[in-house]
Enzyme design. Structure first.
Site, PDB file in Angstrom:
ATOM      1  CB  CYS A  87       5.267   3.432   3.755  1.00 48.58           C
ATOM      2  SG  CYS A  87       6.991   3.778   3.408  1.00 48.58           S
ATOM      3  CB  SER A 150       2.513  14.292   1.464  1.00 53.42           C
ATOM      4  OG  SER A 150       2.033  14.925   0.290  1.00 53.42           O
ATOM      5  CE1 TYR A 163      -2.055  11.710   2.134  1.00 54.84           C
ATOM      6  CE2 TYR A 163      -1.294  13.685   0.996  1.00 54.84           C
ATOM      7  CZ  TYR A 163      -1.136  12.353   1.323  1.00 54.84           C
ATOM      8  OH  TYR A 163      -0.038  11.652   0.848  1.00 54.84           O
ATOM      9  CE  LYS A 167       0.792  11.565   4.305  1.00 53.19           C
ATOM     10  NZ  LYS A 167       1.451  10.310   4.653  1.00 53.19           N
TER      11      LYS A 167
HETATM   12  N1  NAD Z   1       2.269   8.031  -4.096  1.00 54.51           N
HETATM   13  C1  NAD Z   1       2.495   9.297  -3.918  1.00 54.51           C
HETATM   14  O1  NAD Z   1       2.614  10.056  -4.878  1.00 54.51           O
HETATM   15  C2  NAD Z   1       2.681   9.852  -2.522  1.00 54.51           C
HETATM   16  C3  NAD Z   1       3.042  11.190  -2.398  1.00 54.51           C
HETATM   17  C4  NAD Z   1       3.226  11.734  -1.142  1.00 54.51           C
HETATM   18  C5  NAD Z   1       3.063  10.945  -0.007  1.00 54.51           C
HETATM   19  N2  NAD Z   1       2.710   9.647  -0.152  1.00 54.51           N
HETATM   20  C6  NAD Z   1       2.545   8.861   1.076  1.00 54.51           C
HETATM   21  O2  NAD Z   1       3.317   7.695   0.987  1.00 54.51           O
HETATM   22  C7  NAD Z   1       2.704   6.664   1.744  1.00 54.51           C
HETATM   23  C8  NAD Z   1       2.539   5.445   0.855  1.00 54.51           C
HETATM   24  O3  NAD Z   1       1.678   5.770  -0.191  1.00 54.51           O
HETATM   25  P1  NAD Z   1       1.525   4.873  -1.505  1.00 54.51           P
HETATM   26  O4  NAD Z   1       1.379   5.797  -2.651  1.00 54.51           O
HETATM   27  O5  NAD Z   1       2.569   3.832  -1.509  1.00 54.51           O
HETATM   28  O6  NAD Z   1       0.073   4.262  -1.240  1.00 54.51           O
HETATM   29  P2  NAD Z   1      -0.470   2.758  -1.331  1.00 54.51           P
HETATM   30  O7  NAD Z   1      -1.947   2.882  -1.210  1.00 54.51           O
HETATM   31  O8  NAD Z   1       0.103   2.061  -2.519  1.00 54.51           O
HETATM   32  O9  NAD Z   1       0.126   2.082  -0.017  1.00 54.51           O
HETATM   33  C9  NAD Z   1      -0.313   2.407   1.270  1.00 54.51           C
HETATM   34  C10 NAD Z   1      -0.388   1.137   2.073  1.00 54.51           C
HETATM   35  O10 NAD Z   1      -0.742   1.488   3.416  1.00 54.51           O
HETATM   36  C11 NAD Z   1      -1.614   0.476   3.895  1.00 54.51           C
HETATM   37  N3  NAD Z   1      -2.411   0.983   5.012  1.00 54.51           N
HETATM   38  C12 NAD Z   1      -3.399   1.915   4.994  1.00 54.51           C
HETATM   39  N4  NAD Z   1      -3.901   2.083   6.213  1.00 54.51           N
HETATM   40  C13 NAD Z   1      -3.244   1.236   7.042  1.00 54.51           C
HETATM   41  C14 NAD Z   1      -3.317   0.942   8.428  1.00 54.51           C
HETATM   42  N5  NAD Z   1      -4.209   1.545   9.221  1.00 54.51           N
HETATM   43  N6  NAD Z   1      -2.475   0.017   8.945  1.00 54.51           N
HETATM   44  C15 NAD Z   1      -1.579  -0.613   8.156  1.00 54.51           C
HETATM   45  N7  NAD Z   1      -1.471  -0.390   6.835  1.00 54.51           N
HETATM   46  C16 NAD Z   1      -2.291   0.522   6.280  1.00 54.51           C
HETATM   47  C17 NAD Z   1      -2.478   0.099   2.691  1.00 54.51           C
HETATM   48  O11 NAD Z   1      -3.086  -1.171   2.865  1.00 54.51           O
HETATM   49  C18 NAD Z   1      -1.441   0.133   1.566  1.00 54.51           C
HETATM   50  O12 NAD Z   1      -0.859  -1.137   1.372  1.00 54.51           O
HETATM   51  C19 NAD Z   1       1.386   7.241   2.262  1.00 54.51           C
HETATM   52  O13 NAD Z   1       1.585   7.696   3.580  1.00 54.51           O
HETATM   53  C20 NAD Z   1       1.122   8.398   1.329  1.00 54.51           C
HETATM   54  O14 NAD Z   1       0.355   9.406   1.958  1.00 54.51           O
HETATM   55  C21 NAD Z   1       2.502   9.073  -1.371  1.00 54.51           C
END
Ligand code: NAD
Length: 256
Positions: A87, A150, A163, A167
């Protein structure tokens, strides 16, 4: 049923496990009876886990040695690994070329997003496969790897070039990785979320959040992290899910 196809007694490693979708997965797996969950994140500030079966590890998904250490710690504390849920991820908003500023997209920023989202997911998956592959197979299966793409992999918006590319790479890795691991009983799945209510979106002002939520056809709201975690659970439990990408988006198709 062993932990390989059931949450009870299983061991998982969740990257990005300190926040948002990853944190939702950690919480659900523990609630559903996992033996242990490694919550790997580069930033654990403010992430409190009240369960002794959660092992928080500070590491970057891009660093080979740090990920190896996390896997060693997982083996030492829990004795095995059944599932990886990738994630960890970051996003930026930049156009390929900013014509108002006469400025091309920074190469460093493009590469950073690819490095964390795509290369990081690959790095964790390739290293974790060794530990999952050491499991005794149950009905021919040893475990599962779940990546997070995503909907931007398919309908990337203006400013999402880096991005979306990262993805899209995760989407394209799904089938070949599933084929690579098939003889060893390791499944590979990818979830492509739409809009979820995580700290990523919480930073937006309320009117912007409402406007985003209204773009989701049905249900017309942001997804809850536990709905994402629910799909992770379903993938772990259903052995026929393999080599495929599932959109989890309430029929959202992002506009330009
Ligand atoms: N929230 C959304 O609507 C959404 C939609 C589509 C995809 N996503 C994807 O879901 C995943 C989680 O997103 P989220 O919304 O929970 O974001 P978030 O920012 O709440 O969580 C992401 C986490 O990843 C950690 N992180 C970042 N880079 C890192 C690294 N190099 N090593 C280890 N940890 C690292 C951050 O510290 C954070 O805790 C991401 O890949 C995001 O692209 C989210």
């Amino acid at each position: 049923m062993s932990g390989i196809q059931s949450i009870k007694g299983m061991v998982a490693l969740v990257t990005g496990g300190a926040s948002g979708l990853g944190r939702g997965v950690v919480d659900r797996l523990i609630r559903e009876g996992a033996k242990g969950v490694v919550a790997l994140d580069r930033n654990h500030e403010g992430s409190k886990y009240n369960d002794p079966n959660v092992l928080p590890i500070t590491a970057s998904v891009t660093e080979e040695e740090e990920v190896k250490k996390a896997l060693d710690a997982c083996k030492e504390k829990f004795g095995r690994l059944d599932a990886v849920v990738n994630c960890a991820g970051v996003g930026i908003a930049r156009r390929t070329y900013d014509f108002r500023k006469n400025l091309a997209h920074s190469m460093d920023e493009f590469q950073l997003v690819i490095e964390i989202n795509l290369v990081g997911s690959f790095n964790v998956s390739r290293l974790a496969a060794g530990l999952i592959g050491a499991n005794e197979p149950v009905n021919g299966l040893r475990g599962v790897i779940i990546n997070t793409a995503s909907v931007a992999a398919f309908d990337g918006q203006i400013g999402q070039i880096a991005y979306s590319a990262s993805k899209g790479g995760i989407v394209s890795m799904t089938l070949p990785m599933a084929r690579d691991f098939a003889p060893h009983g390791i499944r590979v799945m990818t979830i492509a979320p739409g809009l979820f209510d995580t700290p990523l979106l919480a930073a937006l002002p309320e009117p912007a959040r409402k406007a985003l939520a209204a773009t989701v056809p049905c249900p017309a709201r942001l997804g809850h992290v536990d709905e994402y975690a629910h799909l992770v659970q379903s993938i772990i439990e259903n052995p026929m899910l393999n080599g495929e990408v599932i959109r989890l988006d309430g029929a959202l198709r992002m506009q330009p």
